[in-house]
Design a protein around this motif. Structure first.
Motif, PDB file in Angstrom:
ATOM      1  N   MET A 273     -52.909  65.441  92.400  1.00 14.13           N
ATOM      2  CA  MET A 273     -51.742  64.781  92.936  1.00 14.13           C
ATOM      3  C   MET A 273     -51.679  65.063  94.436  1.00 14.13           C
ATOM      4  N   GLN A 274     -51.747  64.035  95.220  1.00 15.34           N
ATOM      5  CA  GLN A 274     -51.734  64.197  96.667  1.00 15.34           C
ATOM      6  C   GLN A 274     -50.434  63.632  97.233  1.00 15.34           C
ATOM      7  N   PHE A 275     -49.754  64.447  98.001  1.00 16.08           N
ATOM      8  CA  PHE A 275     -48.498  64.042  98.626  1.00 16.08           C
ATOM      9  C   PHE A 275     -48.780  63.607 100.053  1.00 16.08           C
ATOM     10  N   ILE A 276     -48.306  62.408 100.396  1.00 13.69           N
ATOM     11  CA  ILE A 276     -48.509  61.839 101.722  1.00 13.69           C
ATOM     12  C   ILE A 276     -47.143  61.683 102.384  1.00 13.69           C
ATOM     13  N   PRO A 277     -47.005  62.055 103.647  1.00 21.19           N
ATOM     14  CA  PRO A 277     -45.717  61.866 104.327  1.00 21.19           C
ATOM     15  C   PRO A 277     -45.246  60.417 104.253  1.00 21.19           C
ATOM     16  N   GLY A 278     -43.980  60.243 103.866  1.00 22.80           N
ATOM     17  CA  GLY A 278     -43.392  58.918 103.744  1.00 22.80           C
ATOM     18  C   GLY A 278     -43.182  58.467 102.313  1.00 22.80           C
ATOM     19  N   MET A 279     -43.769  59.170 101.342  1.00 21.49           N
ATOM     20  CA  MET A 279     -43.607  58.745  99.952  1.00 21.49           C
ATOM     21  C   MET A 279     -42.335  59.320  99.341  1.00 21.49           C
ATOM     22  N   LEU A 280     -41.797  58.620  98.351  1.00 23.34           N
ATOM     23  CA  LEU A 280     -40.601  59.074  97.641  1.00 23.34           C
ATOM     24  C   LEU A 280     -40.991  59.973  96.491  1.00 23.34           C
ATOM     25  N   VAL A 281     -40.246  61.073  96.325  1.00 23.39           N
ATOM     26  CA  VAL A 281     -40.456  61.999  95.221  1.00 23.39           C
ATOM     27  C   VAL A 281     -39.114  62.344  94.583  1.00 23.39           C
ATOM     28  N   LYS A 282     -39.182  62.788  93.325  1.00 23.04           N
ATOM     29  CA  LYS A 282     -37.988  63.205  92.603  1.00 23.04           C
ATOM     30  C   LYS A 282     -38.156  64.663  92.202  1.00 23.04           C
ATOM     31  N   SER A 283     -37.113  65.450  92.374  1.00 21.72           N
ATOM     32  CA  SER A 283     -37.137  66.859  92.009  1.00 21.72           C
ATOM     33  C   SER A 283     -37.036  66.992  90.492  1.00 21.72           C
ATOM     34  N   LYS A 284     -37.954  67.770  89.883  1.00 22.65           N
ATOM     35  CA  LYS A 284     -37.937  67.979  88.439  1.00 22.65           C
ATOM     36  C   LYS A 284     -37.273  69.282  88.039  1.00 22.65           C
ATOM     37  N   LYS A 285     -37.163  70.226  88.952  1.00 23.96           N
ATOM     38  CA  LYS A 285     -36.614  71.548  88.639  1.00 23.96           C
ATOM     39  C   LYS A 285     -35.667  72.001  89.732  1.00 23.96           C
ATOM     40  N   GLY A 286     -34.835  72.949  89.390  1.00 26.20           N
ATOM     41  CA  GLY A 286     -33.962  73.568  90.372  1.00 26.20           C
ATOM     42  C   GLY A 286     -32.558  73.001  90.347  1.00 26.20           C
ATOM     43  N   ARG A 287     -31.779  73.476  91.248  1.00 21.91           N
ATOM     44  CA  ARG A 287     -30.383  73.092  91.370  1.00 21.91           C
ATOM     45  C   ARG A 287     -30.233  71.619  91.763  1.00 21.91           C
ATOM     46  N   ASP A 288     -31.256  71.081  92.410  1.00 23.22           N
ATOM     47  CA  ASP A 288     -31.227  69.691  92.864  1.00 23.22           C
ATOM     48  C   ASP A 288     -32.015  68.755  91.942  1.00 23.22           C
ATOM     49  N   LYS A 289     -32.100  69.089  90.672  1.00 23.42           N
ATOM     50  CA  LYS A 289     -32.853  68.298  89.702  1.00 23.42           C
ATOM     51  C   LYS A 289     -32.426  66.830  89.755  1.00 23.42           C
ATOM     52  N   ASP A 290     -33.399  65.914  89.687  1.00 20.98           N
ATOM     53  CA  ASP A 290     -33.217  64.459  89.711  1.00 20.98           C
ATOM     54  C   ASP A 290     -32.778  63.915  91.070  1.00 20.98           C
ATOM     55  N   HIS A 291     -32.882  64.704  92.114  1.00 22.65           N
ATOM     56  CA  HIS A 291     -32.533  64.251  93.459  1.00 22.65           C
ATOM     57  C   HIS A 291     -33.763  63.592  94.091  1.00 22.65           C
ATOM     58  N   ILE A 292     -33.539  62.517  94.837  1.00 24.71           N
ATOM     59  CA  ILE A 292     -34.619  61.767  95.475  1.00 24.71           C
ATOM     60  C   ILE A 292     -34.803  62.258  96.917  1.00 24.71           C
ATOM     61  N   TYR A 293     -36.068  62.465  97.300  1.00 28.25           N
ATOM     62  CA  TYR A 293     -36.408  62.927  98.642  1.00 28.25           C
ATOM     63  C   TYR A 293     -37.560  62.099  99.202  1.00 28.25           C
ATOM     64  N   VAL A 294     -37.757  62.195 100.508  1.00 31.92           N
ATOM     65  CA  VAL A 294     -38.926  61.634 101.183  1.00 31.92           C
ATOM     66  C   VAL A 294     -39.771  62.808 101.665  1.00 31.92           C
ATOM     67  N   VAL A 295     -41.077  62.747 101.415  1.00 31.02           N
ATOM     68  CA  VAL A 295     -41.994  63.803 101.856  1.00 31.02           C
ATOM     69  C   VAL A 295     -42.132  63.730 103.373  1.00 31.02           C
ATOM     70  N   ILE A 296     -41.952  64.891 104.026  1.00 34.77           N
ATOM     71  CA  ILE A 296     -42.074  64.979 105.477  1.00 34.77           C
ATOM     72  C   ILE A 296     -43.379  65.655 105.874  1.00 34.77           C
ATOM     73  N   ASN A 297     -43.715  66.744 105.183  1.00 31.18           N
ATOM     74  CA  ASN A 297     -44.905  67.516 105.543  1.00 31.18           C
ATOM     75  C   ASN A 297     -45.422  68.224 104.303  1.00 31.18           C
ATOM     76  N   GLU A 298     -46.644  68.740 104.391  1.00 37.04           N
ATOM     77  CA  GLU A 298     -47.272  69.437 103.273  1.00 37.04           C
ATOM     78  C   GLU A 298     -48.102  70.592 103.814  1.00 37.04           C
ATOM     79  N   ASP A 299     -48.096  71.716 103.087  1.00 36.38           N
ATOM     80  CA  ASP A 299     -49.043  72.784 103.397  1.00 36.38           C
ATOM     81  C   ASP A 299     -49.743  73.171 102.097  1.00 36.38           C
TER      82      ASP A 299
END
Length: 76
Positions: free
Chosen positions: A1-27
């Protein structure tokens, strides 16, 4: 699974579960995401790669501003 800046992702775990985010950076271990509201491009949220699910490949340009990020996250 490769994350590219600009793609939409959904949180599967944590306090923010099911929240939508945009990938900014990756390490090596973490993905840095923003939603344009609480988590801006200057103050990103750090998420573990295995806690994110890819929704759409590319939605925003990598040099998008907070307004564009917010609009992309709310469109889903």
């Amino acid at each position: 699974m490769q994350f590219i800046p600009g793609m939409l992702v959904k949180s599967k775990k944590g306090r923010d579960k099911d929240h939508i985010y945009v990938v900014i950076n990756e390490d090596a271990r973490f993905i840095y995401v923003a939603d344009g509201c609480k988590w801006t491009i200057c103050h990103t949220k750090r998420k573990n790669k295995k806690h994110l699910q890819i929704i759409k490949k590319i939605v925003c340009s990598p040099d998008a501003d907070d307004k564009e990020v917010k609009k992309s996250c709310l469109a889903i």
